[in-house]
Design a protein around this motif. Structure first.
Motif, PDB file in Angstrom:
ATOM      1  N   VAL A   1      14.603 102.700  25.645  1.00 35.34           N
ATOM      2  CA  VAL A   1      15.632 102.549  24.608  1.00 35.34           C
ATOM      3  C   VAL A   1      16.496 103.802  24.520  1.00 35.34           C
ATOM      4  O   VAL A   1      17.721 103.712  24.362  1.00 35.34           O
ATOM      5  N   ILE A   2      15.889 104.974  24.632  1.00 36.63           N
ATOM      6  CA  ILE A   2      16.664 106.221  24.600  1.00 36.63           C
ATOM      7  C   ILE A   2      17.689 106.234  25.725  1.00 36.63           C
ATOM      8  O   ILE A   2      18.880 106.494  25.517  1.00 36.63           O
ATOM      9  N   VAL A   3      17.236 105.952  26.957  1.00 36.15           N
ATOM     10  CA  VAL A   3      18.127 106.008  28.121  1.00 36.15           C
ATOM     11  C   VAL A   3      19.198 104.927  28.029  1.00 36.15           C
ATOM     12  O   VAL A   3      20.386 105.182  28.281  1.00 36.15           O
ATOM     13  N   ALA A   4      18.808 103.702  27.654  1.00 37.95           N
ATOM     14  CA  ALA A   4      19.787 102.614  27.543  1.00 37.95           C
ATOM     15  C   ALA A   4      20.870 102.959  26.533  1.00 37.95           C
ATOM     16  O   ALA A   4      22.064 102.690  26.765  1.00 37.95           O
ATOM     17  N   THR A   5      20.497 103.567  25.418  1.00 35.05           N
ATOM     18  CA  THR A   5      21.467 103.918  24.375  1.00 35.05           C
ATOM     19  C   THR A   5      22.388 105.043  24.827  1.00 35.05           C
ATOM     20  O   THR A   5      23.601 104.998  24.600  1.00 35.05           O
ATOM     21  N   LEU A   6      21.836 106.062  25.478  1.00 36.35           N
ATOM     22  CA  LEU A   6      22.661 107.171  25.957  1.00 36.35           C
ATOM     23  C   LEU A   6      23.639 106.715  27.037  1.00 36.35           C
ATOM     24  O   LEU A   6      24.791 107.168  27.083  1.00 36.35           O
ATOM     25  N   VAL A   7      23.194 105.809  27.913  1.00 38.57           N
ATOM     26  CA  VAL A   7      24.071 105.311  28.982  1.00 38.57           C
ATOM     27  C   VAL A   7      25.224 104.497  28.397  1.00 38.57           C
ATOM     28  O   VAL A   7      26.322 104.466  28.958  1.00 38.57           O
ATOM     29  N   ARG A   8      24.993 103.842  27.278  1.00 41.42           N
ATOM     30  CA  ARG A   8      26.093 103.118  26.611  1.00 41.42           C
ATOM     31  C   ARG A   8      27.156 104.092  26.108  1.00 41.42           C
ATOM     32  O   ARG A   8      28.333 103.746  26.036  1.00 41.42           O
TER      33      ARG A   8
ATOM     34  N   GLU B   1      13.464  93.141  28.976  1.00 42.77           N
ATOM     35  CA  GLU B   1      13.063  92.349  30.135  1.00 42.77           C
ATOM     36  C   GLU B   1      14.255  92.008  31.024  1.00 42.77           C
ATOM     37  O   GLU B   1      14.082  91.684  32.203  1.00 42.77           O
ATOM     38  N   LYS B   2      15.453  92.062  30.482  1.00 41.98           N
ATOM     39  CA  LYS B   2      16.661  91.712  31.231  1.00 41.98           C
ATOM     40  C   LYS B   2      17.249  92.922  31.958  1.00 41.98           C
ATOM     41  O   LYS B   2      18.330  92.816  32.553  1.00 41.98           O
ATOM     42  N   LEU B   3      16.573  94.068  31.878  1.00 40.86           N
ATOM     43  CA  LEU B   3      17.102  95.309  32.452  1.00 40.86           C
ATOM     44  C   LEU B   3      16.119  95.881  33.476  1.00 40.86           C
ATOM     45  O   LEU B   3      15.502  96.939  33.260  1.00 40.86           O
ATOM     46  N   PRO B   4      15.953  95.225  34.623  1.00 42.29           N
ATOM     47  CA  PRO B   4      14.964  95.694  35.609  1.00 42.29           C
ATOM     48  C   PRO B   4      15.287  97.072  36.189  1.00 42.29           C
ATOM     49  O   PRO B   4      14.374  97.858  36.466  1.00 42.29           O
ATOM     50  N   LEU B   5      16.565  97.387  36.385  1.00 45.10           N
ATOM     51  CA  LEU B   5      16.890  98.710  36.931  1.00 45.10           C
ATOM     52  C   LEU B   5      16.507  99.804  35.941  1.00 45.10           C
ATOM     53  O   LEU B   5      16.008 100.866  36.345  1.00 45.10           O
ATOM     54  N   LEU B   6      16.718  99.569  34.664  1.00 40.13           N
ATOM     55  CA  LEU B   6      16.311 100.535  33.649  1.00 40.13           C
ATOM     56  C   LEU B   6      14.811 100.785  33.740  1.00 40.13           C
ATOM     57  O   LEU B   6      14.360 101.935  33.717  1.00 40.13           O
ATOM     58  N   ARG B   7      14.046  99.701  33.840  1.00 40.80           N
ATOM     59  CA  ARG B   7      12.594  99.852  33.969  1.00 40.80           C
ATOM     60  C   ARG B   7      12.244 100.662  35.215  1.00 40.80           C
ATOM     61  O   ARG B   7      11.375 101.532  35.200  1.00 40.80           O
TER      62      ARG B   7
ATOM     63  N   LEU C   1      20.360  96.728  20.613  1.00 44.33           N
ATOM     64  CA  LEU C   1      19.232  96.352  21.465  1.00 44.33           C
ATOM     65  C   LEU C   1      18.121  95.673  20.672  1.00 44.33           C
ATOM     66  O   LEU C   1      17.842  96.036  19.525  1.00 44.33           O
ATOM     67  N   GLN C   2      17.485  94.708  21.312  1.00 43.51           N
ATOM     68  CA  GLN C   2      16.294  94.049  20.794  1.00 43.51           C
ATOM     69  C   GLN C   2      15.177  94.182  21.833  1.00 43.51           C
ATOM     70  O   GLN C   2      15.445  94.407  23.019  1.00 43.51           O
TER      71      GLN C   2
END
Length: 523
Positions: free
Chosen positions: A480-487, A361-367, A355-356
């Motif tokens: 970032v925590i949630v995005a990484t765990l979901v991966r 900005e490309k992850l609106p649902l995450l936000r 992740l960068q």
């Protein structure tokens, strides 16, 4: 001679019996007097509440027990207490808690009235300083003049630059990946874990690595672990009443604070001597800050501000991340949507790259998952201010005098159907048409609900002069925590239901009832 001894022994027995009888009689009288006094206080307390009240006094919630008042009902279920009495009395009413008169003012008008008030009218320091100063240390936050606090908040805000946030993202992601690789609860392909404990550890490690610097992060698994625990005990509910009491946990709190301060000061001194390249953590930032009068921030204040950042942000972020994972476990379809959002927007060459900052900005649902969780679950259900001078409530006859403490609760408006239809439903898609700044609206989120002012019912980080300065970092860290765990994982409830834990309000920070076990499957 024998007769004389017998007479003496007999008199001794008679005296002992008389003395015991006198003591028992005195004890009985004392119990009777105490019971009579309590009954009298009980009756006087009821009569006083039944007497006519001045029109300038807000309506009062009835209570049976003197001094204790409504403390038990409020402490066990504050949101239910608020909504029940709001339906009965309206937005403004007073309740008794441990001898204090607490006047609630709810709704967007109440949020603005309290959160946007002048410092000369309402004081946060008088409420929170006795609790926070022994934990955070002297000369920072509520242990300094408000003008100095505003400067300290600016220092921290300056440290959260665009460049710093960009630097934080890979550090946070790497911390989560390393944690998952080493944590025993994540061995194998399937398993269970205590979500509260796991998220607490992850959030303190990620914040430690990004904001505190490598030296502090390395100590979080060794010396700082026990120091943090002892310092965290300073937030025990009893310390709202007895923060300076010579209790064992308070002695440990003070020793831990002093030791942590010394460690931070030692880190500062070593950095100055090394002359190494400066990084983007908050210690480097504060080392370069000066007050308006030209005075550099003293080392002990830097240390105490770092303790504040470590402690204050941990509870709110760990609570929020815990609730997010609980909801994802109850809604596996949303979890899959989050994963596919990354696959569709971030996959390069068929694989997800690290992740960068620009990726977020490309992850609106995450936000929107983060935003919706912060709406439904607030770690702080009550915001308190001490009244410094009489304050008329606009549009009413009420005057809030200096015997009162004012209370507002952004949670009440965030959970209002007036602004958020089906308000108790956790639905990240209600935010789909809103941008990061909240400029647009759709059928499920109206304009006022997403505004940034103090009149907004959506205030997860407060508003006004005491608005949380860590908002940008909190969103970044949680995302970032949630995005990484979901991966890495799919999450499920233990029984496969779509339910989440009840809220535990008994600690100072609202959180899911513990322990909260969930199931996971590796992707």
């Amino acid at each position: 001679m024998y007769s004389t001894a017998s007479k003496g022994f007999k008199k001794a027995i008679e005296f002992a019996l008389w003395y015991s009888s006198s003591i028992m009689e005195g004890f009985v009288k004392y119990v009777q007097w105490s019971a009579s006094a309590f009954v009298l206080l009980f009756v006087v307390n009821i009569i006083r509440q039944l007497l006519p009240r001045s029109k300038s006094e807000p309506p009062a919630v009835f209570h049976w027990i003197p001094f204790i008042g409504n403390a038990i009902e409020y402490g066990m279920a504050p949101y239910s207490f608020f909504t029940k009495n709001r339906e009965k009395f309206g937005d403004v009413f007073t309740f008794k808690m441990l001898g204090k008169n607490i006047t609630c003012y709810f709704g967007i008008d109440g949020n603005e009235f309290i959160l946007n008030a002048k410092h000369s009218d309402l004081s946060a320091e008088e409420i929170y300083s006795p609790l926070t100063t022994p934990v955070f240390g002297s000369d920072v936050v509520y242990d300094c003049p408000n003008s100095k606090l505003m400067e300290q908040k600016r220092f921290v805000k300056f440290g959260l630059t665009q460049k710093a946030l960009e630097d934080h993202v890979p550090r946070i992601e790497r911390e989560v990946v390393d944690y998952v690789a080493s944590a025993p609860q994540f061995r194998g392909q399937v398993g269970t874990f205590d979500v509260s404990q796991t998220c607490s550890q992850i959030t303190i490690f990620t914040a430690g690595r990004a904001l505190q610097g490598d030296e502090v992060r390395d100590k979080l698994t060794t010396e700082f672990a026990s120091l943090y625990h002892d310092l965290d005990m300073g937030f025990s509910p009893i310390n709202f009443m007895l923060p300076w009491a010579p209790l064992p946990h308070n002695r440990k709190r003070d020793a831990a604070r002093n030791r942590m301060r010394d460690i931070y000061v030692d880190i500062i001194n070593k950095r100055r001597k090394s002359g190494g390249e400066e990084g983007f953590d908050m210690i480097w930032n504060l080392m370069n800050c000066t007050y308006k009068d030209g005075t550099p921030v003293p080392d002990h204040e830097i240390a105490h501000m770092m303790i504040t950042l470590l402690m204050a942000g941990q509870h709110t972020s760990s609570s929020a991340s815990t609730w997010i994972i609980c909801h994802l476990a109850s809604c596996p379809d949303i979890t899959e949507e989050l994963y596919q959002e990354q696959v569709q927007n971030l996959a390069g060459g068929g694989r997800l790259e690290p992740l960068q900052y620009r990726d977020l900005e490309k992850l609106p649902l995450l936000r929107n998952v983060v935003k919706e969780t912060l709406r439904v679950h607030s770690s702080i259900h009550s915001v308190l201010r001490k009244v410094k001078k009489p304050m008329p409530v606009p549009g009413t006859d009420f005057i809030i005098d200096t015997s009162k403490t004012l209370l507002c609760s952004p949670l009440v408006t965030a959970l209002s159907d007036e602004f958020f239809p089906n308000t108790h439903e956790w639905n990240p898609h209600r935010w789909d048409s809103t941008k990061a700044g909240g400029e647009e609206e759709d059928d499920d989120v109206n304009e006022v609900a997403i505004s940034k002012g103090t009149r907004s019912p959506y205030l997860p980080f407060g508003a006004g002069r005491h608005r949380c300065i860590g908002e940008k970092f909190a969103y970044l860290n949680l995302s970032v925590i949630v995005a990484t765990l979901v991966r890495e994982f799919k999450f499920f409830t233990m029984d496969g239901s779509r339910t989440v834990p009840e809220t535990d309000y008994t600690s100072l920070f609202s959180r899911p009832v513990q322990p909260s076990e969930l199931r996971w499957e590796r992707r």
